[in-house]
Design an enzyme around this catalytic site. Structure first.
Site, PDB file in Angstrom:
ATOM      1  N   SER A  89       0.845  -1.202   0.000  1.00 41.29           N
ATOM      2  CA  SER A  89       0.000   0.000   0.000  1.00 41.29           C
ATOM      3  C   SER A  89       0.875   1.245   0.000  1.00 41.29           C
ATOM      4  O   SER A  89       2.099   1.164   0.089  1.00 41.29           O
ATOM      5  CB  SER A  89      -0.919   0.000   1.229  1.00 41.29           C
ATOM      6  OG  SER A  89      -0.167   0.289   2.405  1.00 41.29           O
ATOM      7  N   SER A  91       0.971   3.547   2.355  1.00 37.74           N
ATOM      8  CA  SER A  91       1.034   4.144   3.690  1.00 37.74           C
ATOM      9  C   SER A  91       2.431   4.619   4.072  1.00 37.74           C
ATOM     10  O   SER A  91       2.573   5.425   4.997  1.00 37.74           O
ATOM     11  CB  SER A  91       0.527   3.147   4.740  1.00 37.74           C
ATOM     12  OG  SER A  91       1.438   2.078   4.895  1.00 37.74           O
ATOM     13  N   LYS A 146       5.750  -0.021   9.179  1.00 43.03           N
ATOM     14  CA  LYS A 146       5.600   1.374   9.589  1.00 43.03           C
ATOM     15  C   LYS A 146       6.948   1.854  10.150  1.00 43.03           C
ATOM     16  O   LYS A 146       7.893   1.097  10.295  1.00 43.03           O
ATOM     17  CB  LYS A 146       4.521   1.546  10.665  1.00 43.03           C
ATOM     18  CG  LYS A 146       3.150   0.982  10.307  1.00 43.03           C
ATOM     19  CD  LYS A 146       2.456   1.752   9.202  1.00 43.03           C
ATOM     20  CE  LYS A 146       1.110   1.125   8.854  1.00 43.03           C
ATOM     21  NZ  LYS A 146       0.480   1.752   7.674  1.00 43.03           N
ATOM     22  N   SER A 259      -2.675   6.331   6.370  1.00 45.42           N
ATOM     23  CA  SER A 259      -1.984   5.233   7.035  1.00 45.42           C
ATOM     24  C   SER A 259      -2.781   4.780   8.245  1.00 45.42           C
ATOM     25  O   SER A 259      -3.112   5.580   9.128  1.00 45.42           O
ATOM     26  CB  SER A 259      -0.579   5.681   7.482  1.00 45.42           C
ATOM     27  OG  SER A 259       0.036   4.684   8.269  1.00 45.42           O
TER      28      SER A 259
END
Length: 311
Positions: A89, A91, A146, A259
């Site tokens: 993705s 994010s 992340k 996100s």
């Protein structure tokens, strides 16, 4: 899915290794004995074709012996050294893009067994600013990626698109890196551009964030309000403030307004950590649309300029 694949690799390694070992200790000597008896009866050495007729190696054993060394190497490499990971993705834009294929350094946060994920050897802890892959706390069979923002004991505030960190410090400690102890440090931001990335029809602002001396780029959508109604509410704190518990970490995506991260679901327990993202080894562009002959998952180009270490 990555966890199931790890278990599959381990089981395949154990099964093929066990078949090879049993054959080596039990059945191979018996085959050699049959061949020796046949050669003694004929009075001359037998060719390979005749040996195979007299004492054939089972097909399953042949396959196990051929794949075991390769599978064992892959399992060891993937379980304890590096694991490939595909960015699913946007994010982590602009740092990581959809179509990036990265290597995750598995031993950065402890060497763990690939099945039960219990720590075998302690090798290190996440540092603020690391890009970490971890098991998604609400659904541990999913891998998330992340950036590490908060360490155990830190207080994190994200307000009006601005990040503040009050670091956890030992008694008498005045600073932690470039962060002042006992204060909410406003993390420095510098605008890079406003026209490089889009979210629908809206332009995103690209900024350089100085996270305790580690500079990296982030994206924000200045027109999009913060989704505070969806924030994880920690007892005893304000709605946009989080105190990181011991043994946990607070993660955020670099694409701040696109996100699903710690602001929405809380903290990552240390046992959920998989490893540190360290290298982009391939990056594909996917530009096929529904009107094109080729399906959308077929790459249209390679972004060679993106290959290399991850900042």
């Amino acid at each position: 899915m990555a966890g199931y694949f790890s278990i599959f690799l381990v089981l395949l390694t154990l099964a093929s290794g066990l078949i090879w070992l049993i054959d080596h200790l039990v059945y191979a000597p018996k085959r050699k004995q049959l061949i020796a008896l046949a050669e003694g009866a004929s009075g001359k050495p037998l060719d390979e074709e005749l040996k195979e007729e007299i004492a054939p190696v089972p097909v399953l054993t042949e396959h196990a012996k051929s794949i075991f060394p390769m599978i064992a190497i892959i399992t060891l490499f993937r379980s304890f050294l590096f694991e490939p990971f595909q960015i699913p993705s946007g994010s982590m834009m602009p740092t990581l893009l959809v179509g990036d294929f990265i290597l995750v350094q598995k031993y950065s946060y402890g060497i763990k067994d690939p099945v039960w994920r219990s720590e075998l050897v302690a090798t290190g802890k996440p540092e603020r600013g690391d890009i970490a892959v971890f098991k998604f706390p609400p659904k541990p069979d999913l891998d998330f990626i992340k950036r590490v923002i908060g360490l155990p004991g830190d207080t994190i505030v994200y307000r009006n698109k601005q990040l503040y960190i009050k670091p956890h410090c030992e008694q008498g400690q005045a600073e932690q890196g470039s962060l002042l102890c006992g204060e909410y440090n406003k993390i420095a931001l510098d605008i890079i551009n406003k026209d490089e990335f889009m979210q629908g029809s809206q332009q995103l602002v690209r900024l350089e964030e100085d996270l305790d001396g580690l500079k990296h780029d982030i994206l924000i959508n200045p027109r999009l309000p913060e989704f505070k109604s969806k924030y994880y509410q920690q007892q005893g704190t304000k709605i946009d403030e989080w105190v990181v518990p011991e043994g946990h970490y607070f993660m955020m995506g670099d694409n701040r307004d696109n996100s699903e991260d710690g602001r929405a679901w809380g903290f990552v327990p240390e046992p959920n950590l998989v490893g540190k993202a360290v290298f982009i080894w391939m990056s594909f562009e996917f530009e096929n649309t529904a009107d094109d002959f080729l399906p959308s998952w077929v790459p249209t180009s390679v972004r060679f300029e993106r290959l290399g270490n991850i900042q």
